[in-house]
Write a protein that holds these residues in place. Structure first.
Motif, PDB file in Angstrom:
ATOM      1  N   VAL A  57      87.209 -69.311  46.575  1.00 37.05           N
ATOM      2  CA  VAL A  57      86.907 -67.902  46.305  1.00 37.05           C
ATOM      3  C   VAL A  57      86.966 -67.642  44.800  1.00 37.05           C
ATOM      4  N   TYR A  58      87.987 -68.167  44.152  1.00 34.93           N
ATOM      5  CA  TYR A  58      88.130 -67.959  42.705  1.00 34.93           C
ATOM      6  C   TYR A  58      87.081 -68.726  41.908  1.00 34.93           C
ATOM      7  N   LEU A  59      86.726 -69.932  42.342  1.00 37.86           N
ATOM      8  CA  LEU A  59      85.669 -70.680  41.648  1.00 37.86           C
ATOM      9  C   LEU A  59      84.346 -69.921  41.718  1.00 37.86           C
ATOM     10  N   LYS A  60      84.076 -69.302  42.844  1.00 36.23           N
ATOM     11  CA  LYS A  60      82.874 -68.467  42.958  1.00 36.23           C
ATOM     12  C   LYS A  60      83.009 -67.234  42.063  1.00 36.23           C
ATOM     13  N   GLY A  61      84.227 -66.701  41.967  1.00 34.58           N
ATOM     14  CA  GLY A  61      84.469 -65.564  41.089  1.00 34.58           C
ATOM     15  C   GLY A  61      84.228 -65.902  39.625  1.00 34.58           C
ATOM     16  N   ILE A  62      84.532 -67.130  39.236  1.00 34.35           N
ATOM     17  CA  ILE A  62      84.286 -67.564  37.859  1.00 34.35           C
ATOM     18  C   ILE A  62      82.790 -67.574  37.584  1.00 34.35           C
ATOM     19  N   GLU A  63      82.007 -68.023  38.554  1.00 35.89           N
ATOM     20  CA  GLU A  63      80.548 -67.976  38.400  1.00 35.89           C
ATOM     21  C   GLU A  63      80.079 -66.524  38.290  1.00 35.89           C
ATOM     22  N   SER A  64      80.661 -65.650  39.097  1.00 35.63           N
ATOM     23  CA  SER A  64      80.313 -64.228  39.042  1.00 35.63           C
ATOM     24  C   SER A  64      80.706 -63.620  37.689  1.00 35.63           C
ATOM     25  N   ASN A  65      81.872 -64.010  37.170  1.00 33.45           N
ATOM     26  CA  ASN A  65      82.279 -63.554  35.828  1.00 33.45           C
ATOM     27  C   ASN A  65      81.221 -63.922  34.806  1.00 33.45           C
ATOM     28  N   ARG A  66      80.728 -65.144  34.881  1.00 34.51           N
ATOM     29  CA  ARG A  66      79.709 -65.633  33.944  1.00 34.51           C
ATOM     30  C   ARG A  66      78.457 -64.747  34.022  1.00 34.51           C
ATOM     31  N   ASN A  68      78.184 -61.704  35.170  1.00 30.25           N
ATOM     32  CA  ASN A  68      78.463 -60.339  34.718  1.00 30.25           C
ATOM     33  C   ASN A  68      78.634 -60.247  33.211  1.00 30.25           C
ATOM     34  N   LEU A  69      79.237 -61.248  32.583  1.00 29.76           N
ATOM     35  CA  LEU A  69      79.325 -61.251  31.120  1.00 29.76           C
ATOM     36  C   LEU A  69      77.927 -61.244  30.511  1.00 29.76           C
ATOM     37  N   ILE A  70      77.044 -62.064  31.057  1.00 30.53           N
ATOM     38  CA  ILE A  70      75.667 -62.124  30.560  1.00 30.53           C
ATOM     39  C   ILE A  70      74.974 -60.777  30.740  1.00 30.53           C
ATOM     40  N   LYS A  71      75.201 -60.124  31.892  1.00 31.46           N
ATOM     41  CA  LYS A  71      74.623 -58.792  32.128  1.00 31.46           C
ATOM     42  C   LYS A  71      75.124 -57.784  31.102  1.00 31.46           C
ATOM     43  N   GLU A  72      76.340 -57.967  30.620  1.00 25.26           N
ATOM     44  CA  GLU A  72      76.918 -57.068  29.623  1.00 25.26           C
ATOM     45  C   GLU A  72      76.485 -57.444  28.206  1.00 25.26           C
ATOM     46  N   GLY A  73      75.681 -58.512  28.076  1.00 29.20           N
ATOM     47  CA  GLY A  73      75.224 -58.932  26.759  1.00 29.20           C
ATOM     48  C   GLY A  73      76.255 -59.752  25.993  1.00 29.20           C
ATOM     49  N   VAL A  74      77.201 -60.335  26.715  1.00 30.64           N
ATOM     50  CA  VAL A  74      78.268 -61.129  26.112  1.00 30.64           C
ATOM     51  C   VAL A  74      78.066 -62.594  26.489  1.00 30.64           C
ATOM     52  N   GLU A  75      78.066 -63.468  25.481  1.00 28.64           N
ATOM     53  CA  GLU A  75      77.880 -64.900  25.725  1.00 28.64           C
ATOM     54  C   GLU A  75      79.186 -65.501  26.251  1.00 28.64           C
ATOM     55  N   PRO A  76      79.159 -66.076  27.473  1.00 29.31           N
ATOM     56  CA  PRO A  76      80.383 -66.638  28.040  1.00 29.31           C
ATOM     57  C   PRO A  76      80.659 -68.060  27.551  1.00 29.31           C
ATOM     58  N   VAL A 109      84.017 -76.829  47.747  1.00 27.90           N
ATOM     59  CA  VAL A 109      84.665 -76.832  46.431  1.00 27.90           C
ATOM     60  C   VAL A 109      83.896 -77.765  45.494  1.00 27.90           C
ATOM     61  N   ALA A 110      83.573 -78.965  45.979  1.00 30.27           N
ATOM     62  CA  ALA A 110      82.827 -79.935  45.165  1.00 30.27           C
ATOM     63  C   ALA A 110      81.470 -79.375  44.758  1.00 30.27           C
ATOM     64  N   ALA A 111      80.781 -78.708  45.674  1.00 29.07           N
ATOM     65  CA  ALA A 111      79.468 -78.128  45.364  1.00 29.07           C
ATOM     66  C   ALA A 111      79.599 -77.008  44.327  1.00 29.07           C
ATOM     67  N   GLN A 112      80.645 -76.181  44.445  1.00 32.40           N
ATOM     68  CA  GLN A 112      80.840 -75.093  43.488  1.00 32.40           C
ATOM     69  C   GLN A 112      81.194 -75.651  42.110  1.00 32.40           C
ATOM     70  N   ILE A 113      81.989 -76.685  42.066  1.00 32.64           N
ATOM     71  CA  ILE A 113      82.326 -77.321  40.788  1.00 32.64           C
ATOM     72  C   ILE A 113      81.063 -77.884  40.147  1.00 32.64           C
ATOM     73  N   ALA A 114      80.183 -78.497  40.947  1.00 32.75           N
ATOM     74  CA  ALA A 114      78.917 -79.012  40.417  1.00 32.75           C
ATOM     75  C   ALA A 114      78.065 -77.871  39.857  1.00 32.75           C
ATOM     76  N   ARG A 115      78.035 -76.715  40.558  1.00 30.70           N
ATOM     77  CA  ARG A 115      77.286 -75.550  40.064  1.00 30.70           C
ATOM     78  C   ARG A 115      77.854 -75.055  38.736  1.00 30.70           C
ATOM     79  N   LEU A 116      79.169 -74.943  38.666  1.00 29.75           N
ATOM     80  CA  LEU A 116      79.808 -74.478  37.438  1.00 29.75           C
ATOM     81  C   LEU A 116      79.539 -75.444  36.288  1.00 29.75           C
ATOM     82  N   ASN A 117      79.618 -76.722  36.579  1.00 32.10           N
ATOM     83  CA  ASN A 117      79.330 -77.736  35.565  1.00 32.10           C
ATOM     84  C   ASN A 117      77.901 -77.589  35.051  1.00 32.10           C
ATOM     85  N   LYS A 118      76.967 -77.385  35.965  1.00 32.14           N
ATOM     86  CA  LYS A 118      75.554 -77.214  35.590  1.00 32.14           C
ATOM     87  C   LYS A 118      75.357 -75.964  34.725  1.00 32.14           C
ATOM     88  N   LEU A 119      76.162 -74.940  34.970  1.00 32.12           N
ATOM     89  CA  LEU A 119      76.085 -73.698  34.195  1.00 32.12           C
ATOM     90  C   LEU A 119      76.731 -73.833  32.820  1.00 32.12           C
TER      91      LEU A 119
END
Length: 169
Positions: A57-66, A68-76, A109-119
């Motif tokens: 849940v938190y790993l997905k939240g980290i992706e969501s943070n990313r 939302n930061l971009i939507k706010e015009g802030v480089e994560p 979890v492994a798939a989400q980590i791969a997504r975060l890594n790709k981001l």
């Protein structure tokens, strides 16, 4: 069928995240006041979850943070350090006990980590924790760098301007 306490808490957390992250009116929600004047955000998430369902849940939240930061015009600039029991869930060869209890979610979890890594999210794992919990460093999921000490990473990244977000039990 009754839910375990952990499953109930996960469902409750997911409900609140979904309910309160959706716009409540035609006007889109934003964080412009908090992000005022910021061009970039440097953050390190210190993850010490003892349940992979909640960690996911938190790993997905980290992706969501990313996002939302971009939507706010802030480089994560995001980093994650896995410490304590969390290391048991980021290996290609989990213990038999962990695999039996959490098999399906470990794949997520492994798939989400791969997504975060790709981001571009940078990830580290504490080798003191892997040793303490019997996780072979050679089996850590791709994209996660093994470091000597998770505490040193947290201190070092903070000294370099990263803001700490604790993700503990």
């Amino acid at each position: 069928m009754s839910l375990s306490r952990a499953a109930f808490l996960q469902l409750l957390f997911t409900f609140f995240v979904l309910t309160f992250s959706m716009p409540s009116s035609a006007e889109a929600l934003n964080n412009k006041e908090a992000m005022q004047g910021l061009k970039s955000m440097h953050v390190i998430y210190d993850i010490r979850k003892s349940n992979p369902n909640m960690m996911l849940v938190y790993l997905k939240g980290i992706e969501s943070n990313r996002t939302n930061l971009i939507k706010e015009g802030v480089e994560p600039h995001q980093r994650i350090i896995f410490i304590a029991k969390a290391v048991k869930f980021i290996t290609t060869e989990p213990s038999e006990e962990v695999a039996m209890e959490y098999g399906p979610v470990l794949k997520e979890v492994a798939a989400q980590i791969a997504r975060l890594n790709k981001l571009g999210v940078k990830m580290e794992v504490c080798s003191a924790a892997t040793a303490a919990f019997g996780v072979d460093n050679a089996t850590i999921l791709p994209g996660i760098k093994v470091v000597r000490s998770g505490f040193l990473s947290v201190m070092g990244w903070q000294a370099q301007g990263y803001q700490l977000v604790p993700v503990y039990d």
